[in-house]
Design an enzyme around this catalytic site. Structure first.
Site, PDB file in Angstrom:
ATOM      1  N   SER A   1      64.170  17.968  17.660  1.00  0.00           N
ATOM      2  CA  SER A   1      63.572  18.921  18.603  1.00  0.00           C
ATOM      3  C   SER A   1      64.296  20.371  18.640  1.00  0.00           C
ATOM      4  CB  SER A   1      64.132  18.309  20.217  1.00  0.00           C
ATOM      5  OG  SER A   1      63.263  18.276  21.307  1.00  0.00           O
TER       6      SER A   1
ATOM      7  N   ASP B   1      52.918  15.082  19.450  1.00  0.00           N
ATOM      8  CA  ASP B   1      53.594  15.745  20.490  1.00  0.00           C
ATOM      9  C   ASP B   1      53.228  16.752  20.799  1.00  0.00           C
ATOM     10  OD1 ASP B   1      55.482  16.166  21.339  1.00  0.00           O
ATOM     11  OD2 ASP B   1      56.950  16.475  19.053  1.00  0.00           O
TER      12      ASP B   1
ATOM     13  N   HIS C   1      56.906  12.649  19.082  1.00  0.00           N
ATOM     14  CA  HIS C   1      58.819  13.475  19.314  1.00  0.00           C
ATOM     15  C   HIS C   1      59.751  12.627  18.346  1.00  0.00           C
ATOM     16  CE1 HIS C   1      60.225  16.924  20.157  1.00  0.00           C
ATOM     17  NE2 HIS C   1      61.296  16.633  21.175  1.00  0.00           N
TER      18      HIS C   1
END
Length: 473
Positions: free
Chosen positions: A173, A417, A441
């Site tokens: 991320s 995602d 994700h």
């Protein structure tokens, strides 16, 4: 303008979202892991601290702070590489470097690597300043964080007598963004980088997020997606009358005012949040199919009442009614992440997309709903123009997706995602890229599981091959 602090169960902890909808926090795969009591007892959860500069770019500023880090030397073999998992907008945990149930630990074992994790400044307990005022937060930037990482690595080379080691950064991320940017900005220190679900392009109006959410539903079950669309249209219709507003409060368990466009945007954001977060994360390596099937069953249970179906979907995903209360934003990881969105990244999810409006959600969340929040929280530090200028500056510094200049970097993204829309999806010279069909994700960061979808298993094999090639070069 009203804003709320909505606590949504994301992964294994409750994470506060600053405002109901400006952007989901970018937590990553290892937060999924819950330890057994035996595993917890086997891990010493005492993290170490490193004396770090407050400001790497002002030679006259000699202030320092204690930055937390974790280290595991269990697998290290002399001459082996050094792996470091870069902290992002959460508190780091010792299990990030010790649990067997993360894929990067498995790689470290095989590679004979010494492994570290480093907490990001102003998150967790690594605070360069004692408060979160704008004057303190001016030191809270990704550029300072990358300089922290570089200084930390150079110090560990000395502390552990590492002779010209291959440092490979890992991150998921926002941590994945930092991993990629670290290789780009400090290539003499960092040998290679793995960037999982990493947004590389900053953007103020992130309407593409809901386009991916919509596409995921339509690709799974077109009738189900259309029913969700009808449910959102029904919410918009009911908001037009006082009687309809009371009905919505009753159906969704909502306890806040619904008069005016901003209050109504709050409601839409609150309904969308659990749906967005489910699509973003799925069920880790297991993908999305099981819960998508349940969602579609709930939405279609009463063909004549898509509004009630939508309420049932929200209740299923949150395991509770919304029960929102107006709260002030408290100094915490949520406030510091909000600062970064205002100061560097944007990432504000909007309905400013014809595709979204025509097929999923009405145009009820404009970009200024979130941009104005920067001024509301941080007063005269930000305005509309400065937020846009800050995002432009970030893309100029890191070069965005098209001109990203790092090499020996691997980008891994899940097709479901929404953040993949801001990442690098195609391989090019010096850059490898894997797009995992049906994945959410940071799903690649978890260890192998018998319930994983085949695409995740295949992606981990590709990651393994690339990382081990770097180690052996």
């Amino acid at each position: 303008m009203s804003r709320f602090l909505l606590a949504v169960e994301i992964l294994s902890i409750f994470v506060p979202l600053v405002s109901t909808f400006f952007t989901p926090r970018l937590s990553f795969g290892l937060d999924h892991i819950r330890l057994t009591s035996q595993e917890a007892n086997e891990i010493n959860d005492t993290l170490l601290t490193f004396d770090q500069k407050v400001d790497h770019f002002d030679p006259n500023n000699k202030d320092t702070y204690l930055q937390r880090y974790g280290v595991n030397v269990t697998f290290y073999k002399p001459g082996g590489p050094a792996f470091i998992l870069i902290g992002h907008e959460v508190t780091i945990l010792q299990r990030w470097t010790h649990t067997d149930r993360s894929y990067w630990i498995a790689l470290a074992k095989e590679a004979g690597a010494i492994i570290f994790t480093l907490e990001h400044r102003f998150f967790g307990y690594s605070w360069p300043k004692p408060d979160l005022s704008p004057e303190s937060l001016k030191f809270h930037t990704s550029r300072q964080a990358l300089a922290d990482l570089n200084a930390f690595i150079l110090a560990q080379n000395v502390a552990f007598d590492l002779n010209n080691p291959k440092w490979i950064t890992f991150g998921g991320s926002y941590g994945g963004s930092l991993s990629a940017w670290a290789r780009e900005k400090y290539p003499d220190t960092i040998y290679a980088a793995v960037a999982s679900s990493a947004p590389i392009e900053a953007v103020v109006d992130f309407s593409a997020y809901l386009e991916v959410v919509s596409d995921t539903f339509y690709n799974f079950d077109k009738n189900c997606a259309q029913r969700l669309h009808q449910g959102f249209l029904a919410v918009q219709s009911e908001l037009q009358t006082p009687e309809g507003q009371e009905k919505l409060k009753r159906i969704f368990g909502y306890h806040s005012n619904l008069e005016g466009p901003e209050a109504q945007s709050d409601l839409f954001g609150s309904i969308l949040n659990p749906i967005m977060l489910f699509i973003q994360y799925g069920e880790g390596g297991r993908g999305h199919a099981t819960k998508l099937t349940k969602i579609c069953e709930l939405e279609s249970a009463d063909e004549k009442n898509p509004l009630e179906g939508l309420a049932n979907v929200v209740a299923f995903l949150t395991k509770r009614k919304l029960l929102l209360r107006a709260k002030a934003i408290e100094p915490n990881n949520g406030r510091t992440w909000l600062w970064q969105t205002c100061n560097e990244f944007g990432f504000y999810i909007t309905t400013n997309s014809k595709k979204v409006v025509d097929n999923f959600v009405p145009d009820v969340i404009p970009v200024n709903y979130s941009v104005d929040n920067c001024k509301n929280v941080f007063k005269d530090v930000f305005n509309n123009a400065t937020v846009y200028a800050n995002v432009d500056s970030t893309n100029a510094y890191y070069h965005g997706r098209k001109k990203y200049s790092g090499t020996r970097v691997l980008f891994v993204n899940g097709k479901n995602d929404p953040w993949h829309a801001l990442s690098i999806l195609e391989p090019r010279e010096g850059v490898d890229a894997i797009v995992v069909e049906g994945a959410g994700h940071c799903a690649d960061m978890l260890s192998d599981n018998e319930n994983d979808i085949p695409a995740i298993t295949a992606a981990r094999k590709q990651i393994h091959a690339i990382v081990m090639k770097w180690v052996k070069e």
